[in-house]
Design a protein around this motif. Structure first.
Motif: not given
Length: 459
Positions: A137-138, A190-193, A454, A451
């Motif tokens: 997912k990243k 912001s989601k470390d993606i 998530f 968002e």
């Protein structure tokens, strides 16, 4: 015409209509009925009954309808009753469930009446794709869409704006695109993606001027860095120059698509691509000298007036250039395109010819690594991407699969967020003016939707 006597709301009527259209049987009245265990299709005293397949009335009815029309008309189609755009999806699913190739082959024959060459194609692609089919997912793909063109090709149904290269429309659109890109990539941060691949498609991305192209590429590599698979569709030679190709190379692009579509110049004129082979070859030579890691060439099979010899000539002409990727598309008739059904008729069975093309390309070392189908393609045929081993485009695999999320920016683009048990598509407006004039609200809505995914899926 279809007459469904019971449980009508449980059928997907457009999918059943696709079988009717495949056979050109719009004037035939077929009766469809079902009970708890089976579906029957009847016409003029003939009845075909199939036991329920995959807990789906629609899939069962499609096979029964296909079998009935095959008996009535004597026609067969290599994909059988499979009219969906992603036949590979089912093969991958069964493979990941631990089914053997033999078990999967028997499944495709009994459930869809698919032919052996098409099942073997799916098997080979599945084998090649396996190293790419891991979900993290990243790790994602990133897509940017530029729906601008110098002219509309006759076969094209994509929403694009015909305008001047590098002009005010390009500048206005680029500013809106960058604004959305910055918002989307801020969300990703912001989601470390992080993206493993970037793809700029269209339309015609090379409609941007050299300066505009450089501006966009700099913005992208600020986020991605330079060590990443980075594709740009540089499809039309009449929108390219050595300067623009050099900017792409220096701007981090590793893979470009230079698309002749055919090497028959009369065909090119007929479809509205007034580009000579000489122009294409000149730009290819320049791109080759710039040492892009990968060059892809698209060809379209089924253009009006072309036959097997024309197809083979185009393929061999492209093979002589030694690109790392070659993609064979089947001509489609779309409502939004200028091409008529009469102009799209072909004396060649394109789906059968795709089998021959696969053998030809294989003899030169090219392997099929991704494929998809489109509605209203000639003979229900497929589009196949071929690559030399080690030169597969991971973005193309991600786009057609369900193992990578794809974050996008641009009018008519789609973001696909993968999660355990499914995925969510988030779309942006297709229309150019609506997109550029309401870019702030487009961004706000998109960020909210992402968002929500998530939060709801606990990503």
């Amino acid at each position: 015409m279809l007459n469904i006597t019971n449980r009508q709301d449980e059928y997907n009527l457009p999918q059943l209509t696709e079988i009717i259209n495949l056979f050109g049987a719009e004037d035939i009245d077929v009766n469809i009925s079902s009970d708890e265990n089976s579906v029957s299709c009847s016409y003029a005293g003939k009845t075909v009954t199939k036991n329920i397949l995959e807990d789906s009335l629609t899939k069962t009815a499609k096979l029964a309808l296909y079998t009935l029309l095959k008996e009535i008309t004597g026609k067969t189609f290599p994909w059988g009753s499979m009219t969906g755009v992603r036949p590979l999806k089912k093969y991958v699913q069964l493979s990941e469930e631990g089914k053997s190739d033999e078990e999967i082959k028997n499944f495709f024959i009994s459930n869809y009446d698919a032919s052996l060459p098409k099942i073997e194609l799916l098997s080979e692609i599945n084998r090649i794709q396996k190293p790419f089919l891991t979900w993290d997912k990243k790790v994602t793909a990133l897509y940017l869409h530029i729906p601008l063109c110098p002219a509309k090709c006759k076969y094209c149904s994509f929403p694009s704006k015909v305008t001047d290269m590098g002009g005010s429309d390009c500048e206005i659109y680029l500013n809106a695109l960058i604004k959305e890109f910055e918002a989307v990539t801020s969300f990703m941060k912001s989601k470390d993606i992080a993206p493993e691949s970037v793809y700029i498609g269209g339309g015609t991305p090379s409609m941007l001027s050299s300066k505009q192209t450089e501006k966009l590429l700099c913005k992208i590599t600020e986020f991605t860095g330079s060590d990443i698979e980075f594709t740009v569709e540089a499809g039309r030679a009449d929108t390219l120059s050595e300067e623009k190709l050099r900017i792409m190379k220096e701007g981090g692009v590793t893979r470009i698509s230079l698309n002749p579509q055919t090497t028959n110049e009369e065909s090119l004129k007929h479809i509205g691509r007034n580009i000579s082979n000489e122009e294409f070859l000149l730009l290819y030579e320049i791109a080759d000298k710039l040492s892009f890691r990968d060059i892809n060439c698209d060809l379209i099979l089924g253009l009006e007036g072309e036959n097997e010899k024309d197809f083979e000539k185009s393929i061999k002409d492209v093979l002589s250039l030694n690109p790392t990727n070659i993609t064979l598309h089947t001509l489609c008739v779309k409502r939004a395109a200028d091409l008529t059904k009469e102009e799209a008729r072909s004396n060649v069975n394109i789906s059968d010819y795709q089998n021959d093309a696969r053998k030809l390309l294989s003899s030169f070392g090219y392997k099929p690594y991704y494929m998809y189908k489109q509605k209203n393609a000639l003979n229900g045929a497929e589009n196949v991407g071929y690559a030399l081993p080690g030169h597969e485009c991971s973005y193309n695999i991600a786009m057609m699969g369900y193992h990578r999320s794809i974050y996008s920016a641009g009018a008519s683009s789609s973001t696909k967020i993968i999660f355990d048990g499914g995925y969510k598509n988030i779309f942006t407006p297709k229309e150019f003016s609506l997109y550029v004039n309401s870019i702030d609200s487009v961004i706000d809505k998109k960020l909210s939707q992402m968002e929500n995914v998530f939060v709801q899926k606990n990503l």
